[in-house]
Design a protein around this motif. Structure first.
Motif: not given
Length: 295
Positions: A69, A55-56, A59, A65-66, A51
């Motif tokens: 995910l 996310k990284s 971005e 990112p949300n 996760r």
């Protein structure tokens, strides 16, 4: 490759970033980035890191990112229910009770150790790394200074017998007015830049002249950069690296050039004495300058 991996890879290609470029920005190894694009999550060390790495990645390539995910959560298969096994109840003995207690203690110790390990990792990356990048100002010790006017000159008192009653006086010397600093002019041989078109991650310029004098300065805590030239219509990397705050790299090229930075708001770019407007976003930025011959 499913929708999640295709979307991440497509966003990376739209940013014109290779896996090596993405590794420099996110500090995630290339083989982990490839595994995320191929959705081979078994290569990664654990679900917590999956996760965090996704996310990284999102971005760095400018995705939400949300939303990414949530897509990942939808691709993770649910664990199959475990079959229920009937057991024969037997009277508990003292040895069974001791085993249960030891198991509970062991489980508690493992959970506490895991939490402490995660906290130590977060502390190292958040506190120790940031502390190493920041530079504190060192104050010089205060020094005693003379309260008298440093520009005052002493006039000797007259010799005895020649009106010796007069006392010595001090006459302040007028402070010279500083001259105005001349405004810097563009470097000879380099022409002015013209913006042709611009997007979120790429700005195209043209310049007429013999060469390009490029200066890249880290305006933030640190800034990753890469400069490429195009001799004989072939791409050549001049240099890449990470600049700490205040550090500068200069290049003098006689061909078309492309400049890449990991975060636009962390870089200051000047070409032929003209500072370029790179914006204030934290996303990567690409600037291509096509050098045209003089008419």
């Amino acid at each position: 490759m499913s929708e999640l991996g295709q979307r991440l890879k497509q966003a990376r290609l739209e940013k014109r970033m290779s896996l090596d470029d993405l590794q420099e920005v996110t500090k995630i190894r290339t083989r982990y980035l490839e595994a995320i694009e191929e959705e081979n999550y078994k290569v990664l060390p654990g679900s917590f890191y999956v996760r965090a790495f996704i996310k990284s990645y999102a971005e760095a390539v400018g995705l939400d990112p949300n939303e990414v995910l949530n897509m990942y959560q939808g691709t993770v298969p649910a664990a199959p229910p475990e079959p229920t096994v009937e057991t024969i109840r037997t009277p508990r003995r003292s040895s069974a009770r001791s085993t249960d207690r030891l198991s509970k203690w062991a489980s508690t110790i493992m959970v506490v150790s895991f939490v402490l390990l995660i906290a130590a990792i977060v502390y190292y990356f958040v506190v120790v790394n940031n502390k190493g990048d920041s530079s504190g100002a060192i104050n010089e010790p205060n020094r005693l200074t003379d309260t008298a006017d440093p520009n005052a000159t002493s006039v000797p008192s007259p010799a005895p017998g020649n009106g010796g009653g007069a006392t010595a006086t001090t006459t302040p010397t007028p402070t010279p007015t500083p001259s105005a600093t001349p405004t810097p002019t563009p470097t000879p041989g380099g022409g002015a830049l013209t913006l042709v078109n611009s997007s979120n991650s790429l700005d195209n310029y043209t310049a007429v002249g013999g060469k390009l004098d490029i200066t890249v300065t880290a305006a933030g805590t640190q800034c990753w950069y890469r400069v490429d030239s195009f001799p004989n219509n072939s791409k050549k990397m001049e240099k890449q690296g990470t600049l700490k705050q205040g550090e500068t790299e200069t290049f003098s090229l006689t061909t078309t050039a492309q400049i890449r930075v990991g975060a636009a708001n962390a870089a200051k770019i000047t070409v032929n004495g003209q500072e370029l407007n790179v914006g204030d976003a934290s996303n990567p930025k690409n600037i291509k300058i096509t050098l045209q011959p003089q008419p």
